[in-house]
Write a protein that holds these residues in place. Structure first.
Motif, PDB file in Angstrom:
ATOM      1  N   ARG A 257      14.454   6.357   7.069  1.00 13.57           N
ATOM      2  CA  ARG A 257      13.857   7.219   6.040  1.00 13.57           C
ATOM      3  C   ARG A 257      14.031   6.744   4.609  1.00 13.57           C
ATOM      4  NH1 ARG A 257      14.776  13.400   6.224  1.00 13.57           N
ATOM      5  NH2 ARG A 257      16.941  12.853   5.834  1.00 13.57           N
ATOM      6  N   ASP A 258      14.708   5.616   4.362  1.00 18.30           N
ATOM      7  CA  ASP A 258      14.894   5.180   2.974  1.00 18.30           C
ATOM      8  C   ASP A 258      14.784   3.660   2.866  1.00 18.30           C
ATOM      9  OD1 ASP A 258      15.207   5.724   0.294  1.00 18.30           O
ATOM     10  OD2 ASP A 258      17.398   5.756   0.356  1.00 18.30           O
ATOM     11  N   LEU A 259      13.681   3.123   3.371  1.00 15.02           N
ATOM     12  CA  LEU A 259      13.436   1.683   3.293  1.00 15.02           C
ATOM     13  C   LEU A 259      12.960   1.344   1.885  1.00 15.02           C
ATOM     14  CD1 LEU A 259      11.633   1.329   6.716  1.00 15.02           C
ATOM     15  CD2 LEU A 259      13.928   0.499   6.150  1.00 15.02           C
ATOM     16  N   LYS A 260      13.733   0.550   1.185  1.00 16.78           N
ATOM     17  CA  LYS A 260      13.416   0.170  -0.196  1.00 16.78           C
ATOM     18  C   LYS A 260      14.161  -1.123  -0.524  1.00 16.78           C
ATOM     19  CE  LYS A 260      17.003   3.258  -1.992  1.00 16.78           C
ATOM     20  NZ  LYS A 260      17.261   4.427  -2.844  1.00 16.78           N
ATOM     21  N   PRO A 261      13.796  -1.801  -1.609  1.00 16.55           N
ATOM     22  CA  PRO A 261      14.369  -3.124  -1.899  1.00 16.55           C
ATOM     23  C   PRO A 261      15.883  -3.148  -2.045  1.00 16.55           C
ATOM     24  CG  PRO A 261      12.443  -2.712  -3.254  1.00 16.55           C
ATOM     25  CD  PRO A 261      12.742  -1.434  -2.561  1.00 16.55           C
TER      26      PRO A 261
ATOM     27  N   LEU B 292       7.799  -1.619   1.357  1.00 17.19           N
ATOM     28  CA  LEU B 292       8.843  -2.589   1.015  1.00 17.19           C
ATOM     29  C   LEU B 292       8.304  -4.015   1.050  1.00 17.19           C
ATOM     30  CD1 LEU B 292      11.717  -3.645   0.570  1.00 17.19           C
ATOM     31  CD2 LEU B 292      12.188  -3.179   2.981  1.00 17.19           C
ATOM     32  N   LEU B 293       7.555  -4.362   2.085  1.00 13.98           N
ATOM     33  CA  LEU B 293       7.019  -5.713   2.202  1.00 13.98           C
ATOM     34  C   LEU B 293       5.990  -6.002   1.104  1.00 13.98           C
ATOM     35  CD1 LEU B 293       6.633  -6.116   6.074  1.00 13.98           C
ATOM     36  CD2 LEU B 293       8.545  -6.795   4.600  1.00 13.98           C
ATOM     37  N   TYR B 294       5.223  -4.985   0.697  1.00 14.85           N
ATOM     38  CA  TYR B 294       4.301  -5.182  -0.424  1.00 14.85           C
ATOM     39  C   TYR B 294       5.079  -5.466  -1.705  1.00 14.85           C
ATOM     40  CZ  TYR B 294       1.009  -4.418  -4.157  1.00 14.85           C
ATOM     41  OH  TYR B 294       0.258  -4.587  -5.290  1.00 14.85           O
TER      42      TYR B 294
ATOM     43  N   GLY C 298       5.746  -4.898  -7.118  1.00 14.27           N
ATOM     44  CA  GLY C 298       4.727  -3.870  -7.237  1.00 14.27           C
ATOM     45  C   GLY C 298       5.006  -2.647  -6.387  1.00 14.27           C
ATOM     46  N   MET C 299       4.518  -1.502  -6.846  1.00 15.48           N
ATOM     47  CA  MET C 299       4.673  -0.227  -6.137  1.00 15.48           C
ATOM     48  C   MET C 299       3.330   0.166  -5.548  1.00 15.48           C
ATOM     49  SD  MET C 299       7.829   1.151  -6.734  1.00 15.48           S
ATOM     50  CE  MET C 299       7.676   2.910  -7.008  1.00 15.48           C
ATOM     51  N   ILE C 300       3.320   0.480  -4.258  1.00 16.42           N
ATOM     52  CA  ILE C 300       2.061   0.852  -3.609  1.00 16.42           C
ATOM     53  C   ILE C 300       2.183   2.184  -2.874  1.00 16.42           C
ATOM     54  CG2 ILE C 300       2.505  -0.322  -1.407  1.00 16.42           C
ATOM     55  CD1 ILE C 300      -0.456  -1.259  -1.510  1.00 16.42           C
ATOM     56  N   GLY C 301       3.383   2.539  -2.468  1.00 16.20           N
ATOM     57  CA  GLY C 301       3.576   3.799  -1.769  1.00 16.20           C
ATOM     58  C   GLY C 301       3.227   4.984  -2.659  1.00 16.20           C
TER      59      GLY C 301
ATOM     60  N   ARG D 105      -5.675   5.880  -1.004  1.00 12.55           N
ATOM     61  CA  ARG D 105      -6.120   4.810  -0.122  1.00 12.55           C
ATOM     62  C   ARG D 105      -6.969   3.797  -0.887  1.00 12.55           C
ATOM     63  NH1 ARG D 105      -4.167   1.942   3.770  1.00 12.55           N
ATOM     64  NH2 ARG D 105      -5.703   1.218   5.309  1.00 12.55           N
ATOM     65  N   ARG D 106      -7.782   4.265  -1.777  1.00  9.11           N
ATOM     66  CA  ARG D 106      -8.622   3.359  -2.568  1.00  9.11           C
ATOM     67  C   ARG D 106      -7.763   2.448  -3.440  1.00  9.11           C
ATOM     68  NH1 ARG D 106     -13.577   5.290  -6.575  1.00  9.11           N
ATOM     69  NH2 ARG D 106     -14.198   3.174  -7.260  1.00  9.11           N
ATOM     70  N   GLU D 107      -6.752   3.015  -4.055  1.00 18.12           N
ATOM     71  CA  GLU D 107      -5.856   2.227  -4.903  1.00 18.12           C
ATOM     72  C   GLU D 107      -5.055   1.234  -4.074  1.00 18.12           C
ATOM     73  OE1 GLU D 107      -3.825   0.971  -8.426  1.00 18.12           O
ATOM     74  OE2 GLU D 107      -5.768   1.868  -7.965  1.00 18.12           O
ATOM     75  N   GLN D 108      -4.636   1.652  -2.882  1.00 17.24           N
ATOM     76  CA  GLN D 108      -3.913   0.728  -2.003  1.00 17.24           C
ATOM     77  C   GLN D 108      -4.748  -0.509  -1.704  1.00 17.24           C
ATOM     78  OE1 GLN D 108      -2.775   2.728   1.575  1.00 17.24           O
ATOM     79  NE2 GLN D 108      -1.029   3.798   0.653  1.00 17.24           N
ATOM     80  N   LEU D 109      -6.003  -0.307  -1.336  1.00 17.58           N
ATOM     81  CA  LEU D 109      -6.864  -1.435  -0.981  1.00 17.58           C
ATOM     82  C   LEU D 109      -7.089  -2.345  -2.182  1.00 17.58           C
ATOM     83  CD1 LEU D 109      -9.466   0.433   1.268  1.00 17.58           C
ATOM     84  CD2 LEU D 109      -7.512  -0.970   1.989  1.00 17.58           C
ATOM     85  N   ARG D 110      -7.174  -1.753  -3.370  1.00 16.45           N
ATOM     86  CA  ARG D 110      -7.333  -2.569  -4.581  1.00 16.45           C
ATOM     87  C   ARG D 110      -6.099  -3.440  -4.818  1.00 16.45           C
ATOM     88  NH1 ARG D 110      -6.055  -2.860  -9.805  1.00 16.45           N
ATOM     89  NH2 ARG D 110      -4.615  -1.102  -9.646  1.00 16.45           N
ATOM     90  N   LEU D 111      -4.908  -2.866  -4.645  1.00 17.40           N
ATOM     91  CA  LEU D 111      -3.663  -3.613  -4.858  1.00 17.40           C
ATOM     92  C   LEU D 111      -3.483  -4.697  -3.808  1.00 17.40           C
ATOM     93  CD1 LEU D 111      -1.268  -0.643  -5.775  1.00 17.40           C
ATOM     94  CD2 LEU D 111      -2.189  -2.378  -7.328  1.00 17.40           C
TER      95      LEU D 111
END
Length: 545
Positions: free
Chosen positions: A161-165, A226-228, A235-238, A242-248
């Protein structure tokens, strides 16, 4: 690729959880304090709302270093009992190993988890110079998939529940560990909501943010975010649409294949029913994207320095007693400080510290004298104050080899960009073999007293030099106490290789006058000019490491 606004460890620590915890200030322990009658605190290595993690010395096992996490007992949100209960059932190479649990005792309201100490950098440190290449991101992802599959396939599944860098560590050779189970929970089938909404903004899944029950697919989302982060260089994607995710994700084109970008997109689906449904499925997809099978040799050298954020280690040794390793060590620390480098200079002392007598006004009164450790700052009243001094007296209350444990302790406590370890003429003992072989640079100091040079020591240094060169590190020779005399050229040609620097013999009167004034040699105008010129190639070598 240059990183943009890469967060710090503090910004991505557990204090950035959706539901912040009470300040951990009341849990903070002073260096030298003992937990559970066994673990002596050395330094903080991690901090957040769920607890503080220290590097600590195990007093019962010869000074072995442990990771000790301290929290407050009796608080359902912060107590470590549930985390200990989770960890004690687990045994996996990519997860921390629980070694001990210290419950609260008497009037104390703190409890502690004791785990194996793992040397590495966080995911945040790994992207300081930009995003990682696809091969490395997939390699990290596969290792985390193995750990998470193991957790999810327990008889009662464990959801991290807390996957992060800041919750992953990358060690030498690229070995990855997933840490911090402070908000992990056991999956309860049929339960609609989690007891507490927790997670880290930018990495928590939509169902976590909405307070719904988290499951294995929640970790799939967190791993994708995390992998992104690793791929994009911070970069932050979470939490994005959905549209912004695909752009990133499209911005990774050219560095990441279409298949790899599609995989990240699938993992980050806001609707969990449309994500990969298990870590096993994610792992299979990573392998199809070109990820290496677990256990294959990893090479992280050119893409991510596993020493980034860690000090460079420079060992200074004398070919013979009195050749000048101490003078060179302290002067080099001074010169690096003038270049803006924060440095720790470490004395490997005998029964009595020479440095504490040489620089009597530079030491803290509250040092760990019972452990033979003196701490200080080189010329703390001056602008050149970013040199930490550590001196080991070689005394210990235990029955273990004091130099082995104390020297290792000092190196793990070191601050700043560089560690300069003065091994003097005792470098060929067993206690310092590890330090020499792990050094980024070894400086071997020789003076004109050729009659004292010993062939076995020169041969041993030749073997060390060959070993270091194979790993991209170096041993350099320093000719010290140079002056005009009949055999000067013969002396200089006696070094196995051309000396990196030739340091002149300093006028004894000026040296004694400077030391008796409580100053170090470069503060004397004449000595400072001579040393500055002589040390120029040494400083340049260190800055280029």
């Amino acid at each position: 690729m240059e990183p943009k606004n890469v967060p710090t460890n503090e910004q991505y620590g557990t204090t950035s959880s959706l539901q912040r915890q009470q300040s951990p200030g009341s849990r903070r322990k002073n260096r030298g304090g003992v937990i559970g009658g066994r673990y002596r605190i050395l330094r903080i290595i991690g901090e957040g709302g769920m607890g503080i993690v220290y590097a600590a010395e195990d007093l019962r096992l010869g000074g072995m270093i442990r990771a000790v996490k301290i929290g407050v007992s009796g608080n359902s949100r912060e107590g470590l009992g549930e985390e200990a209960a989770t960890l004690m059932r687990l045994n996996h190479p990519h997860l921390p190993q629980l070694l001990d649990y210290c419950p609260a005792q008497g009037n104390e309201d703190i409890e502690a988890l004791v785990m194996d100490y793992f040397e590495g950098i966080t995911g945040i440190e790994a992207v300081r110079s930009g995003g990682l290449e696809q091969e490395l991101v997939l390699d990290i992802g596969l290792q985390l998939c193995d750990a998470l599959s193991y957790l999810h396939e327990q008889p009662v599944p464990v959801i991290h529940r807390d996957l992060k860098p800041s919750n992953i560590l990358i060690g030498e050779g690229g070995h990855v560990k997933l840490i911090d189970f402070g908000i992990s929970r056991l999956f309860r089938e049929g339960q609609a909501h989690d007891t507490v909404m927790l997670g880290t903004a930018g990495f928590a899944s939509p169902e976590q943010r909405q307070g719904e029950q988290s499951d294995a697919r929640s970790d799939v989302y967190g791993l994708g975010a995390l992998l992104y982060f690793l791929a994009s260089g911070g970069g932050m994607i979470g939490g994005s649409s959905r549209r912004e995710q695909l752009r990133l994700l499209a911005k990774l084109e050219g560095r990441f294949s279409a298949e790899a970008r599609q995989l990240l997109g699938d993992m980050l689906e806001p609707d969990r029913s449309r994500r990969h449904q298990s870590m096993r499925r994610v792992r299979e997809a990573m392998l199809q994207c070109g990820g290496q099978q677990a256990g294959m040799k990893r090479n992280y050298g050119a893409s991510v320095s596993l020493r980034r954020g860690r000090p460079k280690w420079i060992s200074v040794l004398s070919l013979t007693p009195g050749a000048g390793a101490t003078t060179l060590s302290l002067t080099l620390a001074w010169m690096l400080a003038r270049e803006g480098r924060t440095t720790t200079a470490v004395e490997c002392a005998g029964p009595v510290s020479e440095w504490s007598e040489l620089l009597p006004d530079c030491w803290e009164r509250q040092s760990d004298l019972d452990q033979g450790i003196y701490r200080g700052r080189l010329n703390p009243a001056k602008k050149v104050a970013n040199v930490q001094l550590l001196s080991l007296s070689g005394q210990s209350s235990g029955n273990v080899n004091p130099r082995t444990s104390l020297f290792g302790t000092a190196l793990r406590e070191a601050e700043g960009d560089c560690v300069i370890a003065d091994l003097s003429s005792e470098w060929d003992g067993d206690a310092f073999g590890e330090m020499l072989t792990r050094s980024s640079l070894v400086l071997a100091v020789g003076d004109p007293s050729l009659s004292k040079w010993q062939i076995p020591k020169l041969l041993k240094l030749a073997e060390l030099r060959e070993q270091l060169e194979k790993e991209g590190r170096h041993l350099r020779w320093i000719a010290n106490k140079d002056l005009k005399f009949r055999g000067r050229q013969e002396w200089l040609s006696s070094f196995p290789a051309k000396p990196l620097a030739v340091v002149p013999l300093l006028p004894a009167r000026d040296v004694l006058d400077t030391l008796w004034r409580g100053r170090w040699l470069p503060e004397h105008p004449g000595l400072g000019r001579e040393l500055g010129k002589a040390f120029r190639p040494i400083v340049g070598e260190v800055l280029n490491l």
